[in-house]
Design an enzyme around this catalytic site. Sequence first.
Site, PDB file in Angstrom:
ATOM      1  N   GLY A 511       0.797  -1.226   0.000  1.00  0.00           N
ATOM      2  CA  GLY A 511       0.000   0.000   0.000  1.00  0.00           C
ATOM      3  C   GLY A 511       0.827   1.272   0.000  1.00  0.00           C
ATOM      4  N   ILE A 606      11.166   5.735   5.792  1.00  0.00           N
ATOM      5  CA  ILE A 606      10.013   5.737   6.692  1.00  0.00           C
ATOM      6  C   ILE A 606       9.247   7.043   6.463  1.00  0.00           C
ATOM      7  CG2 ILE A 606       9.258   5.669   9.108  1.00  0.00           C
ATOM      8  CD1 ILE A 606      10.439   2.993   7.955  1.00  0.00           C
ATOM      9  N   PRO A 609       7.238   8.282  11.011  1.00  0.00           N
ATOM     10  CA  PRO A 609       7.654   7.371  12.086  1.00  0.00           C
ATOM     11  C   PRO A 609       6.498   7.000  13.022  1.00  0.00           C
ATOM     12  CG  PRO A 609       9.255   9.131  11.824  1.00  0.00           C
ATOM     13  CD  PRO A 609       8.088   9.480  10.934  1.00  0.00           C
ATOM     14  N   GLU A 682       3.477  -5.980   7.152  1.00  0.00           N
ATOM     15  CA  GLU A 682       3.525  -7.377   7.563  1.00  0.00           C
ATOM     16  C   GLU A 682       4.872  -7.777   8.151  1.00  0.00           C
ATOM     17  OE1 GLU A 682       1.914  -8.268   3.709  1.00  0.00           O
ATOM     18  OE2 GLU A 682       0.322  -9.436   4.630  1.00  0.00           O
TER      19      GLU A 682
HETATM   20 MO1  MOS Z   1      -2.898  -8.695   3.907  1.00  0.00          MO
HETATM   21  S1  MOS Z   1      -2.997 -10.564   4.711  1.00  0.00           S
HETATM   22  O1  MOS Z   1      -2.501  -8.883   2.269  1.00  0.00           O
HETATM   23  O2  MOS Z   1      -4.261  -7.807   4.255  1.00  0.00           O
END
Ligand code: MOS
Length: 725
Positions: A511, A606, A609, A682
């Site tokens: 994203g 980043i 932060p 993730e």
């Molecule tokens: Mo993630 S598990 O691609 O929202």
Amino acid sequence: MKTLKASGVGKAIDRVEGHLKVTGMAKYASEFPIENKVYAQAINSTIAKGEITSIDTSEAEKLKGVLKVITYKNAEKLKTFDKERPAIATDTIAPVLQDNKIHYYGEYVGLVVAETFEIAQHAARLVKYTYKKFSDPAIRFDELKSKAYKPNDKSDYSRGDVDKGLAEADISIDSVYTTPIEHHHPMELHAIIASWENGKVTAYASQQMVEDATIAISDTFQIPQENVRVIASYVGGGFGSKLNVERHAILGVMASKMIGSPVQITVTRNQMFTNTGLRQFNEQRMKIGAKNDGTLTALAHETISHTSTNMEFQEQCGMVTKMLYKVPNNKVTHRLIPMNLQTPFAMRAPGEATGSFALESVIDEMAWKLKMDPIEFRIKNDTQTDLSKDQPFSSRLLVECLRIGAEKFGWENRKQEPRTNTNGNWLIGYGVSAASRNSPYQKTHSKVILDAENGKVQATIQMDATDIGTGSYTIIAQTASEYLGIPVENINVELGDSDFPVTPGSGGSWGAASYCNGARAACEIAVSELKKKQNIAEEEEVSIAELLKKNNLTNYEAKGMAEPSEEFKKHSVFSFGANFSEVWVDKDTGMWKIKRMVNVGSAGRILNPKTAYGQIIGGLTMGAGMAIAEQTRVEPNFGNFITRSFADYHVPVNLDLANIDVIFLPEEDKIANKMGIKGIGELGITSVAGSIANAIFNATGKRMRDLPITPEKLIDAPLEEGVTA
Ligand code: MOS
């Protein structure tokens, strides 16, 4: 432009939408005040496998305020799957109520539409079903292993010869790790308000990817994609469960089409166990071989998971094992067992979160057998090449993450021998793990609208991106601020509407990189076009207000697109990290406390932060949840879940977590994309369970290979060979 009051990328600013959230002005799916909307409640099956033999809707239909009871007998005809057990994707059709077959306990078997939510809930309980229950539901994983199949050609990977590598090893280990079914449980319940009018539908829906949602809905109803508009202005968490369109959404659209009013469906927390996806049970067998000096000679990762009987999903647990270490002989396999449970789907860091638990645990097992420090063992086997693809990493600072984290954490105080660091009844352990997460970046479109008034420029950025609680609004505003050279206060970000330019949506940690580069592209194009019209050189610094003035314009619009470069494709682009945990275990009761965690990440530039820190502590909390608490239990005779609320599905709370330190290494990865951004969402959960399990081993001398590590499992577990009691 540097002289202007720009509050661009890199600053820890507060969320631009924060005040809207705390004042209740931010609209989530079920909060849109749509006129004349009515409410629907779905009904769930009470068997795991069989057929509906009769339905009695009469009592429900008699109830005042009930508008319609929909079952397979009167449902709209939808597109259904043309093969047995198709693979699930983010844009897959979601047919529902098309026949009398039952595939899992809790499958939707009907829908009641009523004037109020309360009437719908009441009436749903009055619809009576009789079933023919089949005697052989597949709900006991251990008894079904012989039925495991290989889903496709991508399920297996190998390089070198693992058997040869194991034969060459001085020490080898063969261990099995298991992780239970888990549920995503975002705070915001899954919901839709669907409004069907003249063959077109508008859906206010809690979805992570609005473009794919329009595809799934249009394909299911066999209508043109442009006739479907999906709006997801704010999404209260998804964690993967809102990547695809689930069947309540299709039920909402169907009901609106059938009764001619907007219909709202809010999935209950209880239904979110059976109807909005889950992370499946995994059994992971790890084989590892090493020379006495710590050189890895072989590594194999064999995973068996379950899928549903009607759809296929494979979590890629072996992904990390292919690329994290320099090992010449490597093999990864994935097998699936069809079970009468709902279809699993991506849950935060699908593959890495679970796979890294097995990998980073077995690495720790090997370090213990080699009598090597587990950090030094990892560093000895570091690689700057992704051996699974034979291409270089765009950047890889894993060693730096481990070294800097060790210093910050105070790793030198760790005792190599388990059970030797104590405080009263507490056994104290330190654990470490390495993390890597693929950092994709995808084609993203955006639009910028500039408005000038009295020399002040206001900019609006539009894109169909979503903010799933992560901070998309804020980082996109910061990006526009930087590339237009105007303050963040003058930027208005509009997201989550499929009428806006297409983005990949929120998922898979792509994203931030995708959205911000997309927004950047539109801003750069606006500036460059305005300069070109006045023959101003690209490199000349002119404010956007001045540019509009020189062009005699008060309004200007530009569209931009960003996509991965050729350089990107020639590299393996990953974020890296290291997790450190200190765990205290009571030696008599097995009760633990996670005393502190340190996370060091190398994830490119980043953007903010503050939002990045939020992402990581969220990930660490979920990782801790995996390690010590989260599990969904299947009732082995009926196939229902025993855990059906937060009273029995446990997640960590503040008291479980104590102190968390998060460090981001300063980095810009220009191969990843122009802004140097890599994914972070993730990375935070990846390998956390491993670091906690390794700390528990260091504390107790017990190797916990089955998650979650509950006190009762811990107290019963044997000491590892070679550990002094
Ligand atoms: Mo993630 S598990 O691609 O929202």
